[in-house]
Scaffold this motif. Structure first.
Motif, PDB file in Angstrom:
ATOM      1  N   ILE A 101       0.833  -1.193   0.000  1.00  0.00           N
ATOM      2  CA  ILE A 101       0.000   0.000   0.000  1.00  0.00           C
ATOM      3  C   ILE A 101       0.872   1.249   0.000  1.00  0.00           C
ATOM      4  O   ILE A 101       2.062   1.191   0.293  1.00  0.00           O
ATOM      5  CB  ILE A 101      -0.962   0.032   1.217  1.00  0.00           C
ATOM      6  N   TRP A 102       0.266   2.357  -0.356  1.00  0.00           N
ATOM      7  CA  TRP A 102       0.941   3.646  -0.283  1.00  0.00           C
ATOM      8  C   TRP A 102       0.802   4.192   1.146  1.00  0.00           C
ATOM      9  O   TRP A 102      -0.259   4.049   1.767  1.00  0.00           O
ATOM     10  CB  TRP A 102       0.306   4.641  -1.246  1.00  0.00           C
ATOM     11  N   ASN A 103       1.869   4.840   1.623  1.00  0.00           N
ATOM     12  CA  ASN A 103       1.796   5.470   2.937  1.00  0.00           C
ATOM     13  C   ASN A 103       1.799   6.995   2.795  1.00  0.00           C
ATOM     14  O   ASN A 103       1.843   7.531   1.677  1.00  0.00           O
ATOM     15  CB  ASN A 103       2.953   5.000   3.833  1.00  0.00           C
ATOM     16  N   ALA A 104       1.734   7.678   3.913  1.00  0.00           N
ATOM     17  CA  ALA A 104       1.634   9.144   3.889  1.00  0.00           C
ATOM     18  C   ALA A 104       2.821   9.776   3.176  1.00  0.00           C
ATOM     19  O   ALA A 104       2.667  10.773   2.451  1.00  0.00           O
ATOM     20  CB  ALA A 104       1.523   9.674   5.320  1.00  0.00           C
ATOM     21  N   ASP A 105       4.007   9.196   3.347  1.00  0.00           N
ATOM     22  CA  ASP A 105       5.199   9.759   2.697  1.00  0.00           C
ATOM     23  C   ASP A 105       5.103   9.630   1.180  1.00  0.00           C
ATOM     24  O   ASP A 105       5.486  10.549   0.446  1.00  0.00           O
ATOM     25  CB  ASP A 105       6.451   9.033   3.203  1.00  0.00           C
ATOM     26  N   ASP A 106       4.582   8.506   0.695  1.00  0.00           N
ATOM     27  CA  ASP A 106       4.412   8.321  -0.756  1.00  0.00           C
ATOM     28  C   ASP A 106       3.486   9.387  -1.333  1.00  0.00           C
ATOM     29  O   ASP A 106       3.776   9.990  -2.373  1.00  0.00           O
ATOM     30  CB  ASP A 106       3.830   6.937  -1.056  1.00  0.00           C
TER      31      ASP A 106
ATOM     32  N   ALA B  32       2.615  14.246  -4.452  1.00  0.00           N
ATOM     33  CA  ALA B  32       1.926  15.540  -4.483  1.00  0.00           C
ATOM     34  C   ALA B  32       2.873  16.657  -4.897  1.00  0.00           C
ATOM     35  O   ALA B  32       2.490  17.578  -5.626  1.00  0.00           O
ATOM     36  CB  ALA B  32       1.304  15.843  -3.127  1.00  0.00           C
ATOM     37  N   ALA B  33       4.120  16.563  -4.445  1.00  0.00           N
ATOM     38  CA  ALA B  33       5.098  17.600  -4.760  1.00  0.00           C
ATOM     39  C   ALA B  33       5.609  17.490  -6.188  1.00  0.00           C
ATOM     40  O   ALA B  33       6.013  18.487  -6.786  1.00  0.00           O
ATOM     41  CB  ALA B  33       6.275  17.516  -3.779  1.00  0.00           C
ATOM     42  N   ALA B  34       5.582  16.293  -6.752  1.00  0.00           N
ATOM     43  CA  ALA B  34       6.174  16.079  -8.074  1.00  0.00           C
ATOM     44  C   ALA B  34       5.160  16.111  -9.209  1.00  0.00           C
ATOM     45  O   ALA B  34       5.531  16.359 -10.362  1.00  0.00           O
ATOM     46  CB  ALA B  34       6.913  14.734  -8.096  1.00  0.00           C
ATOM     47  N   ALA B  35       3.884  15.857  -8.921  1.00  0.00           N
ATOM     48  CA  ALA B  35       2.882  15.698  -9.970  1.00  0.00           C
ATOM     49  C   ALA B  35       2.014  16.938 -10.116  1.00  0.00           C
ATOM     50  O   ALA B  35       1.908  17.770  -9.209  1.00  0.00           O
ATOM     51  CB  ALA B  35       2.000  14.487  -9.669  1.00  0.00           C
ATOM     52  N   SER B  36       1.379  17.042 -11.270  1.00  0.00           N
ATOM     53  CA  SER B  36       0.425  18.128 -11.514  1.00  0.00           C
ATOM     54  C   SER B  36      -0.834  17.881 -10.701  1.00  0.00           C
ATOM     55  O   SER B  36      -1.068  16.781 -10.199  1.00  0.00           O
ATOM     56  CB  SER B  36       0.062  18.175 -13.004  1.00  0.00           C
ATOM     57  N   VAL B  37      -1.669  18.908 -10.574  1.00  0.00           N
ATOM     58  CA  VAL B  37      -2.912  18.750  -9.834  1.00  0.00           C
ATOM     59  C   VAL B  37      -3.796  17.694 -10.488  1.00  0.00           C
ATOM     60  O   VAL B  37      -4.481  16.925  -9.807  1.00  0.00           O
ATOM     61  CB  VAL B  37      -3.661  20.105  -9.721  1.00  0.00           C
TER      62      VAL B  37
ATOM     63  N   LYS C 117       6.144   9.818 -10.765  1.00  0.00           N
ATOM     64  CA  LYS C 117       6.644   8.793  -9.843  1.00  0.00           C
ATOM     65  C   LYS C 117       8.169   8.733  -9.872  1.00  0.00           C
ATOM     66  O   LYS C 117       8.826   8.630  -8.828  1.00  0.00           O
ATOM     67  CB  LYS C 117       6.039   7.432 -10.225  1.00  0.00           C
ATOM     68  N   LYS C 118       8.716   8.813 -11.076  1.00  0.00           N
ATOM     69  CA  LYS C 118      10.170   8.792 -11.216  1.00  0.00           C
ATOM     70  C   LYS C 118      10.791  10.011 -10.560  1.00  0.00           C
ATOM     71  O   LYS C 118      11.801   9.907  -9.857  1.00  0.00           O
ATOM     72  CB  LYS C 118      10.544   8.739 -12.705  1.00  0.00           C
ATOM     73  N   ALA C 119      10.186  11.171 -10.793  1.00  0.00           N
ATOM     74  CA  ALA C 119      10.709  12.405 -10.198  1.00  0.00           C
ATOM     75  C   ALA C 119      10.627  12.367  -8.673  1.00  0.00           C
ATOM     76  O   ALA C 119      11.484  12.921  -7.974  1.00  0.00           O
ATOM     77  CB  ALA C 119       9.932  13.610 -10.733  1.00  0.00           C
TER      78      ALA C 119
ATOM     79  N   SER D 292       1.489   7.724 -18.551  1.00  0.00           N
ATOM     80  CA  SER D 292       2.775   8.337 -18.873  1.00  0.00           C
ATOM     81  C   SER D 292       3.095   9.481 -17.923  1.00  0.00           C
ATOM     82  O   SER D 292       4.204   9.595 -17.406  1.00  0.00           O
ATOM     83  CB  SER D 292       2.769   8.834 -20.318  1.00  0.00           C
ATOM     84  N   ARG D 293       2.087  10.351 -17.684  1.00  0.00           N
ATOM     85  CA  ARG D 293       2.302  11.494 -16.777  1.00  0.00           C
ATOM     86  C   ARG D 293       2.513  11.006 -15.343  1.00  0.00           C
ATOM     87  O   ARG D 293       3.326  11.561 -14.600  1.00  0.00           O
ATOM     88  CB  ARG D 293       1.111  12.438 -16.834  1.00  0.00           C
TER      89      ARG D 293
END
Length: 360
Positions: free
Chosen positions: A172-177, A182-187, A292-294, A286-287
């Motif tokens: 599962i994803w955690n709060a840090d993920d 959130a910081a790397a992706a567009s809205v 995710k990579k960033a 793709s986006r």
């Protein structure tokens, strides 16, 4: 190259250079060895001649090859009835199969020894197990269709084991993920990530979820899985309702700031790209992969299904109810509950007791 022979070499880590000699490009394998390049001998040219003779002796079969089988398969009703996302994936791999084996007569695929050649081809993607497995799934489906239509007497690639461990139900994803994405992706991408975590939908269904499937208490919608035969009934969590409200508000605010001629209505789908147009599954994927990579995240979008299961556990749904929603076995739901959900409840309960003790 001589006498029409096709000679290729392959090197694997820790092993000597291996050589493969085919009767012709796309033809059957007639020799393999390690070390130096094999010399063209009378034995090899005779073996190639025998292979060609075998093809001439069965003209009805030798006139067909893998490329022709792929062409026929793509126009068959069995292929056309597949979901669009499945056809897209298969078309990608069918093109790669044709590039490698297109000229190969179907008679070659009556010989079980060709499995070694197919495995060597699959191993090009050994570092990407899911891709390697997708390649083999497409190949097997193609040959099974050929078998059903009487073009082959056997599916020689049937039964290959998977390289990828598909059971990631306890990831599962955690709060840090979430903070990092959130910081790397567009809205727009973040909205998709949140919707996946709140609904457990797969990527293909996620980008096509329509507003008219949103009810007062649940999402009720025929998904793309099994070409719409699966009816998804997903409870609306408080977080889901809040997300939907934010999307509507963001659209209204964006349109209010534009000249009237450039305003767009809210798309029919819940998720939309930066132009307020529905995402394609490939475009969103793709986006998402870029973000995710960033962000340095190794978990997959698919792992958000486990996150959704955790939310359902905490919300009070039992294992059977959750398994019906996401299509998992109840034991996988129970594993999520034991590993994450019950643990979360314990932490919350301890925190509440500590808070009361402090106050008193």
């Amino acid at each position: 190259m001589a006498a029409g022979l096709h000679i290729v070499s392959k090197r694997k880590a820790g092993r000597a250079l291996r050589w493969y000699v085919y009767a012709w490009r796309g033809g059957p394998l007639i020799h393999k060895s390690e070390g130096t390049r094999p010399k063209i001998t009378a034995a090899l040219t005779d073996a190639a001649a025998e292979a060609r003779k075998a093809g001439r002796e069965t003209p009805a079969r030798s006139s067909s090859n893998i490329a022709g089988l792929i062409t026929a398969f793509r126009t068959a009703p069995e292929f056309q009835k597949l979901a669009q996302s499945t056809r897209t994936s298969h078309n990608t791999w069918l093109g790669r199969i044709e590039e490698e084996f297109g000229d190969t007569p179907l008679t070659v695929f009556e010989d079980r020894r060709v499995r070694a050649d197919v495995l060597d081809w699959r191993d090009k993607w050994a570092d990407k197990p899911r891709s390697a497995d997708a390649a083999m799934q497409t190949f097997s489906r193609l040959l099974s269709w050929g078998y059903d239509r009487g073009k082959l007497t056997v599916n020689v690639v049937k039964g290959f084991g998977q390289l990828y461990d598909a059971n990631r139900s306890d990831v599962i994803w955690n709060a840090d993920d979430f903070a990092r994405i959130a910081a790397a992706a567009s809205v727009e991408v973040n909205e998709g990530v949140a919707l996946a975590a709140f609904t457990g939908l797969r990527r293909g269904d996620l980008v096509e979820l329509p507003w008219d499937a949103i009810g007062e208490h649940a999402i009720i919608w025929k998904t793309n899985k099994s070409r719409g035969r699966n009816l998804a009934t997903i409870p609306l969590l408080p977080e889901t309702k809040a997300l939907l409200a934010r999307i509507v508000e963001r659209h209204a605010a964006d349109m209010a700031g534009r000249p009237e001629a450039k305003r767009r209505p809210l798309p029919a789908t819940v998720l939309a790209n930066s132009r307020w147009q529905p995402w394609t599954a490939t475009g969103f994927g793709s986006r998402f992969d870029d973000a995710k990579k960033a962000a340095g995240i190794t978990k997959h979008l698919h792992d958000l299904r486990g996150t959704f299961v955790t939310r359902c556990c905490i919300a009070g749904l039992n294992d059977r109810e959750i398994s019906d929603i996401v299509g998992w076995h109840t034991k996988d739901v129970a594993a999520i509950r034991a590993k994450y959900a019950d643990q979360a409840r314990v932490v919350v309960a301890i925190g509440e007791r500590l808070a009361k003790a402090t106050i008193s």
